[in-house]
Scaffold this motif. Structure first.
Motif, PDB file in Angstrom:
ATOM      1  N   ALA A  60      21.532  38.809  47.791  1.00  0.00           N
ATOM      2  CA  ALA A  60      22.326  37.610  48.038  1.00  0.00           C
ATOM      3  C   ALA A  60      22.432  36.735  46.796  1.00  0.00           C
ATOM      4  O   ALA A  60      23.506  36.230  46.465  1.00  0.00           O
ATOM      5  N   GLU A  61      21.322  36.576  46.095  1.00  0.00           N
ATOM      6  CA  GLU A  61      21.349  35.685  44.942  1.00  0.00           C
ATOM      7  C   GLU A  61      22.274  36.212  43.840  1.00  0.00           C
ATOM      8  O   GLU A  61      23.078  35.474  43.282  1.00  0.00           O
ATOM      9  N   ASP A  62      22.147  37.503  43.574  1.00  0.00           N
ATOM     10  CA  ASP A  62      23.004  38.105  42.551  1.00  0.00           C
ATOM     11  C   ASP A  62      24.469  38.012  42.955  1.00  0.00           C
ATOM     12  O   ASP A  62      25.340  37.888  42.120  1.00  0.00           O
ATOM     13  N   PHE A  63      24.695  38.094  44.262  1.00  0.00           N
ATOM     14  CA  PHE A  63      26.062  37.996  44.759  1.00  0.00           C
ATOM     15  C   PHE A  63      26.590  36.582  44.530  1.00  0.00           C
ATOM     16  O   PHE A  63      27.701  36.388  44.056  1.00  0.00           O
ATOM     17  N   ARG A  64      25.745  35.594  44.825  1.00  0.00           N
ATOM     18  CA  ARG A  64      26.192  34.213  44.729  1.00  0.00           C
ATOM     19  C   ARG A  64      26.499  33.807  43.297  1.00  0.00           C
ATOM     20  O   ARG A  64      27.454  33.100  43.046  1.00  0.00           O
ATOM     21  N   ASP A  65      25.661  34.199  42.345  1.00  0.00           N
ATOM     22  CA  ASP A  65      25.911  33.718  40.986  1.00  0.00           C
ATOM     23  C   ASP A  65      26.791  34.667  40.170  1.00  0.00           C
ATOM     24  O   ASP A  65      27.026  34.446  38.994  1.00  0.00           O
ATOM     25  N   GLY A  66      27.274  35.707  40.818  1.00  0.00           N
ATOM     26  CA  GLY A  66      28.238  36.562  40.128  1.00  0.00           C
ATOM     27  C   GLY A  66      27.608  37.662  39.297  1.00  0.00           C
ATOM     28  O   GLY A  66      28.322  38.463  38.701  1.00  0.00           O
TER      29      GLY A  66
END
Lengths: 209, 214, 243
Positions: A60-66
């Motif tokens: 999720a985190e990698d998804f959120r910050d691109g």
């Protein structure tokens, strides 16, 4: 693959693991015989739940910050990325859980050899959970209520792992050999290792689109 | 070797979002030393087009080619020669700018030492925040970190989605210069922006996505 | 031949074709159900061991067959869709899921009804019942995933991937549950292995065919709805609805 800089993050799932397992004696009563009987199952179910708790954060985190986009745009194949992510999850979730599990074994008054088998079964079983979980995490990426959804999707797939994992410990306590359970668990690990990263990579591509 | 000439071409491209058709029958070819400025109102498919060009999204119909080959076939080469900055910066908040650049390089299979990373960051005016975690940087500063990542990539093709967002006047001027020198050196760029961008002298084409602005 | 297949794979032609087929399958399903029920309740003899209560298997067994078979068909369409990017296959997969879940539920329900007089309990952790329960969970998971994803294309492919993972897992799950069950000495009394009376077999087969036709009719109906919904902006749908 990526440093887990936030200590708090992975500790929560370990505490969760210990707490869930500790609730059972409170609900059932302190009789050592009963506890010994349910112990392996309880520890294993808690391990499943703890893995589900830590999975949504895997991507999720990698998804959120691109950064996930950027990682998919590197020359490396997405399969490696998926495999790396599963490995990272196992390192921050599976390994600590493995180290804590003897304490739970003692709580449930399991004999020493049963604890050893419990750890062994967790050692083989938890990577399967991480691998299958990465498929679920990739599928539910960025969706509303993805945590609950992930549980719904992945828990049924965890069933064989639970059965053989807890079964191995039961077998050793019943005085038979746990070998067949463990080798079946190992077979599942190998086949999951061969299949899951590909599906997770495909799911990542679908989700990122 | 005609196929080794760096060109990005689009053939009969169609893009749908849900069940709405954003655009169809799009054709263009971009050669080295050219820039393409994509214009269009909100929701007309600019970002969707860029994501199709990066290969992150698959077109409903038609194809995108790099050096004359379909993206799906040449994805490894393409990803080495293309750098993309989307709405999200793709930088880790817990790492410092230098660590971010080096991590990105590592993931892409390049090597980048600390001095090189520092040089690129200073070039974008981030000399004073090299050792701070990106969490404490402002939005514009983080955008600059992402842009310096672009410089490190040495990619001939840049795909930039609203690169000016969050940049101050100096930042915009800086980016204009970077773009100009990139294109002058034979690089290519595809970008979208709502802000005016002065790229006088550069070989720039404009493409309007979707119908006429409403 | 190949051209023909592509011809029918286009949603527009398939819509017309399925419209013609639905009544046929629907009516056959209804008639076969009536015949099947008649045989099961009036023709098939009373089982000497289980009495009259066994008659529920005429519904239970076809439902259980269908529940597993529909899942495989879904996985098949999902794989085809992923491989050839055909929109229609994803729609087929989606259209089948609710029916599959329904049959799984019916199988569980009738299993419980049968279990009460036979085993003395509504629910027994029998290997087959447990596998069926997990299958129901899989169906629910897939439908929940579809419901959560707004973009139809993403939903299609994510659902297809999940169905495939499930399909690979179903045999493993079944095997592990069976293993688990034999180790734990479950209280299951298996129906005796006596050869089945002809009328019983006939009743069961007819009911199975009825379930088949019902599934096809309902799935086609749902596919038609999906097609119209997805293609509402295309020319042929506009021409169809007129105006």
């Amino acid at each position: 693959m990526l440093a887990a800089r936030r200590r708090g993050d992975w500790l929560t799932s370990q505490f969760f693991f210990v707490m869930v397992a500790s609730m059972f004696p409170l609900g059932i009563g302190p009789d050592p015989n009963t506890l010994r009987m349910i112990g392996p199952g309880v520890v294993w179910v808690s391990a499943l739940l703890a893995s589900l708790l830590s999975l949504p954060r895997l991507l999720a985190e990698d998804f959120r910050d691109g950064s996930l986009e950027q990682m998919l745009l590197t020359p490396q194949p997405a399969v490696l990325l998926a495999l790396g992510k599963s490995l990272a999850h196992w390192l921050i979730y599976g390994v600590p859980l493995l180290l804590i599990s003897p304490i739970l074994g003692i709580q449930f008054s399991l004999p020493a050899e049963a604890i050893a088998i419990l750890m062994l079964s967790l050692l083989i079983g938890t990577p399967i959970l991480s691998l299958l979980g990465s498929v679920g995490a990739a599928l539910t990426l960025g969706l509303r209520g993805s945590g609950v959804l992930l549980t719904l999707l992945i828990l049924p797939l965890y069933v064989p792992v639970l059965i053989f994992g807890a079964g191995a410990v039961d077998a050793i306590m019943a005085g038979t050999s746990a070998e067949s359970h463990l080798s079946l668990l190992g077979a599942i690990l190998v086949s999951t290792l061969l299949v899951a990263p590909w599906i997770a990579a495909a799911a990542l591509k679908v989700s990122i689109e | 070797m005609s196929e080794s000439v760096a060109t990005l071409s689009v053939h009969d491209l169609r893009c749908t979002r849900g069940d709405r058709e954003l655009f169809s029958d799009m054709n263009f070819t971009l050669h080295g030393g050219e820039a393409l400025l994509i214009q269009g109102g909100n929701g007309q498919g600019k970002t969707s087009l860029l994501r199709l060009l990066t290969g992150l999204a698959q077109p409903a119909y038609g194809e995108v080619r790099w050096r004359g080959e379909k993206l799906a076939r040449t994805s490894e080469t393409y990803h080495r020669e293309m750098a993309y900055i989307g709405h999200l910066n793709g930088i880790k908040d817990d790492l410092t700018p230098i660590e971010n650049l080096r991590l990105a390089a590592q993931l892409a299979g390049r090597t980048l030492d600390e001095a090189q990373a520092e040089e690129k960051l200073c070039q974008l005016g981030l000399g004073r925040c090299l050792d701070l975690p990106c969490r404490v940087l402002s939005f514009g500063q983080r955008r600059r970190v992402a842009l310096s990542n672009l410089l490190c990539s040495n990619a001939p093709l840049w795909i930039l989605d609203e690169p000016l967002t969050g940049l101050d006047v100096h930042g915009v001027a800086l980016l204009e210069n970077l773009l100009k020198s990139h294109v002058d050196q034979g690089g290519m760029a595809v970008l979208t922006t709502h802000q005016p961008l002065s790229l006088e002298g550069a070989n720039i084409h404009a493409l309007r996505v979707g119908g006429p602005a409403q | 031949m190949a051209i023909n297949l592509y011809y029918y794979a286009s949603p527009a032609t398939f819509y017309q074709l399925s419209g013609k087929l639905i009544p046929w399958f629907g009516w056959s399903a209804a008639i076969l159900t009536l015949i099947g029920l008649y045989i099961s309740f009036f023709v098939a003899p009373t089982d000497f061991q289980q009495g009259e209560a066994y008659r529920i298997i005429f519904i239970h067994v076809p439902a259980a067959w269908m529940s597993m078979f529909i899942y495989l068909v879904m996985a098949f369409w999902g794989a085809i869709g992923l491989a050839f990017k055909t929109r229609l296959s994803f729609m087929m997969s989606r259209a089948l899921a609710p029916t599959g879940a329904l049959f799984t539920f019916v199988a569980l329900w009738t299993g419980a009804l049968w279990g009460k007089p036979m085993w003395g309990a509504w629910w027994v952790w029998d290997a087959r019942l447990t596998s069926e329960l997990i299958l129901l969970f899989l169906y629910i998971g897939i439908m929940a995933l579809w419901a959560a994803i707004d973009d139809p294309q993403r939903g299609d492919r994510a659902g297809a991937l999940l169905t495939l993972v499930g399909a690979i897992n179903v045999p493993i799950i079944y095997f592990s549950v069976k293993w688990w069950n034999t180790l734990h000495q479950g209280a299951s009394i298996k129906p005796s292995g006596t050869s089945m009376h002809e009328a019983m077999l006939a009743g069961m087969l007819i009911m199975a065919f009825a379930a088949w036709f019902y599934t096809i009719a309902v799935a086609l109906y749902r596919v038609r709805t999906l097609i119209i919904e997805r293609e509402r902006n295309s020319e042929w749908v506009k021409a169809l609805t007129g105006k």
